[in-house]
Structures are given as structure tokens and as C-alpha cells.
Design a protein around this motif. Structure first.
Motif, mmCIF file in Angstrom:
data_model
loop_
_atom_site.group_PDB
_atom_site.id
_atom_site.type_symbol
_atom_site.label_atom_id
_atom_site.label_comp_id
_atom_site.label_asym_id
_atom_site.label_seq_id
_atom_site.Cartn_x
_atom_site.Cartn_y
_atom_site.Cartn_z
ATOM 1 N N GLU A 66 -33.797 -43.892 67.061
ATOM 2 C CA GLU A 66 -34.265 -44.031 68.397
ATOM 3 C C GLU A 66 -35.999 -44.308 68.269
ATOM 4 N N PHE A 67 -36.625 -43.658 67.198
ATOM 5 C CA PHE A 67 -38.037 -43.822 67.186
ATOM 6 C C PHE A 67 -38.551 -44.861 66.523
ATOM 7 N N ARG A 68 -37.858 -45.680 65.827
ATOM 8 C CA ARG A 68 -38.170 -46.815 65.286
ATOM 9 C C ARG A 68 -38.457 -47.842 66.089
ATOM 10 N N LYS A 69 -37.865 -47.614 67.405
ATOM 11 C CA LYS A 69 -38.095 -48.556 68.674
ATOM 12 C C LYS A 69 -39.170 -48.319 69.221
ATOM 13 N N LYS A 70 -39.906 -47.432 69.028
ATOM 14 C CA LYS A 70 -41.348 -47.024 69.611
ATOM 15 C C LYS A 70 -42.527 -47.786 69.209
ATOM 16 N N GLN A 71 -43.571 -48.222 69.783
ATOM 17 C CA GLN A 71 -44.648 -48.832 69.309
ATOM 18 C C GLN A 71 -45.379 -48.216 68.346
ATOM 19 N N TYR A 72 -45.493 -46.829 68.692
ATOM 20 C CA TYR A 72 -46.239 -45.973 67.490
ATOM 21 C C TYR A 72 -45.710 -44.638 67.849
ATOM 22 N N ILE A 73 -46.127 -43.686 66.764
ATOM 23 C CA ILE A 73 -45.838 -42.439 66.880
ATOM 24 C C ILE A 73 -47.185 -41.728 66.889
ATOM 25 N N GLU A 74 -47.566 -40.941 67.508
ATOM 26 C CA GLU A 74 -49.007 -40.159 67.589
ATOM 27 C C GLU A 74 -48.990 -38.776 67.017
ATOM 28 N N ILE A 75 -49.347 -38.145 66.057
ATOM 29 C CA ILE A 75 -49.630 -36.761 65.613
ATOM 30 C C ILE A 75 -50.886 -36.160 66.106
ATOM 31 N N ARG A 76 -50.816 -35.115 66.624
ATOM 32 C CA ARG A 76 -52.057 -34.352 66.989
ATOM 33 C C ARG A 76 -51.799 -32.674 66.414
ATOM 34 N N PHE A 77 -52.896 -32.728 65.792
ATOM 35 C CA PHE A 77 -53.081 -30.998 65.165
ATOM 36 C C PHE A 77 -54.305 -30.491 65.901
ATOM 37 N N THR A 78 -54.120 -29.386 66.541
ATOM 38 C CA THR A 78 -55.036 -28.605 67.288
ATOM 39 C C THR A 78 -54.824 -27.209 66.789
ATOM 40 N N GLU A 79 -56.103 -26.555 66.752
ATOM 41 C CA GLU A 79 -56.048 -24.992 66.737
ATOM 42 C C GLU A 79 -55.980 -24.163 67.884
ATOM 43 N N GLU A 80 -56.065 -24.995 69.079
ATOM 44 C CA GLU A 80 -55.789 -24.561 70.370
ATOM 45 C C GLU A 80 -54.350 -24.496 70.692
ATOM 46 N N SER A 81 -54.000 -23.584 71.962
ATOM 47 C CA SER A 81 -52.695 -23.438 72.378
ATOM 48 C C SER A 81 -52.320 -24.315 73.097
ATOM 49 N N LYS A 82 -51.136 -24.438 73.570
ATOM 50 C CA LYS A 82 -50.529 -25.545 74.576
ATOM 51 C C LYS A 82 -51.543 -25.579 75.817
ATOM 52 N N SER A 83 -51.834 -26.748 76.069
ATOM 53 C CA SER A 83 -52.769 -26.911 77.233
ATOM 54 C C SER A 83 -52.681 -28.680 77.428
ATOM 55 N N ASP A 84 -53.103 -28.991 78.507
ATOM 56 C CA ASP A 84 -53.167 -30.385 79.024
ATOM 57 C C ASP A 84 -54.552 -30.997 78.217
ATOM 58 N N GLU A 85 -55.469 -29.956 78.239
ATOM 59 C CA GLU A 85 -56.779 -30.493 77.638
ATOM 60 C C GLU A 85 -57.155 -29.805 76.451
ATOM 61 N N ASN A 86 -57.158 -30.388 75.332
ATOM 62 C CA ASN A 86 -57.524 -29.969 73.991
ATOM 63 C C ASN A 86 -58.866 -30.430 73.751
ATOM 64 N N ASN A 87 -59.817 -29.864 73.486
ATOM 65 C CA ASN A 87 -61.175 -30.155 73.202
ATOM 66 C C ASN A 87 -61.370 -30.305 71.731
ATOM 67 N N SER A 88 -60.534 -29.995 70.915
ATOM 68 C CA SER A 88 -60.750 -29.964 69.374
ATOM 69 C C SER A 88 -59.481 -30.366 68.701
ATOM 70 N N PHE A 89 -59.393 -31.455 68.273
ATOM 71 C CA PHE A 89 -57.973 -31.771 67.650
ATOM 72 C C PHE A 89 -58.352 -32.872 66.657
ATOM 73 N N VAL A 90 -57.387 -33.169 65.722
ATOM 74 C CA VAL A 90 -57.218 -34.428 64.801
ATOM 75 C C VAL A 90 -56.241 -35.228 64.871
ATOM 76 N N ASN A 91 -56.031 -36.479 65.287
ATOM 77 C CA ASN A 91 -55.390 -37.242 65.849
ATOM 78 C C ASN A 91 -55.081 -38.539 65.075
ATOM 79 N N PHE A 92 -53.651 -38.723 64.568
ATOM 80 C CA PHE A 92 -53.014 -39.892 63.974
ATOM 81 C C PHE A 92 -52.375 -40.607 64.653
#
Length: 96
Positions: A66-92
Motif C-alpha cells: 500500500e505504500f507504493r501508492k503514496k506520492q512519497y515517503i518522508e523519513i525524519r531523524f531528530t535527536e529530540e523526543s516526540k513533539s509537534d515541533e522539532n527544531n533540529s532534524f534531518v529530513n529525506f
């Protein structure tokens, strides 16, 4: 969705993974986002994280069709804990 999150946590040996799946008729709404919280970003270089994000995307597309039907898959790495607003992250984004 929890089984997919559990699978990612086990396969990539990280205990704090979150998955958000977007549904919609607009292209930007039809996506999946994977968050690796409390990830040791500073001990990995950009290329290492990029390769890892590609492996995450490939695993989702291979194991869960089912993921093949998605336009994209975004992967985010952050050193912060779960939060709606991460200030520092690496995104692909990996487009299908």
C-alpha cells in the motif's frame, strides 16, 4: 499501523519510531512520514542517514504494498523526543 511501526523499530533497532499516513485527493496529502525520535543524528554523517532513509523507504514499499501508492515517503531523524515541533532534524523524501 502499529504493526508497521513495531516492524520498523525491530528491523532498524530503534525504539522510538512513529508513522503518519496521509490520505487525500491532493498529491501532497497522499504520503507517509516516518519519524525516528531521540536518534543520535550527530554521530552519523549526512550520507549515512540518507542511505538509512532509503532502506526505510525500500522496506515499506517491499513489505507493505500500500505504500507504493503514496506520492512519497518522508523519513525524519531528530535527536529530540516526540513533539509537534522539532527544531533540529534531518529530513529525506523518497518519491514513488
Amino acid at each position: 499501523m502499529q504493526r508497521i511501526t513495531d516492524d520498523l523499530e525491530q528491523h532498524f533497532e530503534h525504539d522510538n519510531v512513529n508513522l503518519v499516513i496521509g490520505f487525500g485527493t491532493e498529491a501532497e496529502d497522499n504520503n507517509a512520514k516516518v519519524f525516528f525520535y531521540e536518534y543520535d543524528v550527530s554521530s552519523n554523517n549526512y550520507q549515512t542517514l540518507k542511505k538509512l532513509s532509503k532502506k526505510v523507504s525500500e522496506r515499506l514499499n517491499a513489505k507493505y504494498p500500500e505504500f507504493r501508492k503514496k506520492q512519497y515517503i518522508e523519513i525524519r531523524f531528530t535527536e529530540e523526543s516526540k513533539s509537534d515541533e522539532n527544531n533540529s532534524f534531518v529530513n529525506f523524501r523518497h518519491y514513488n
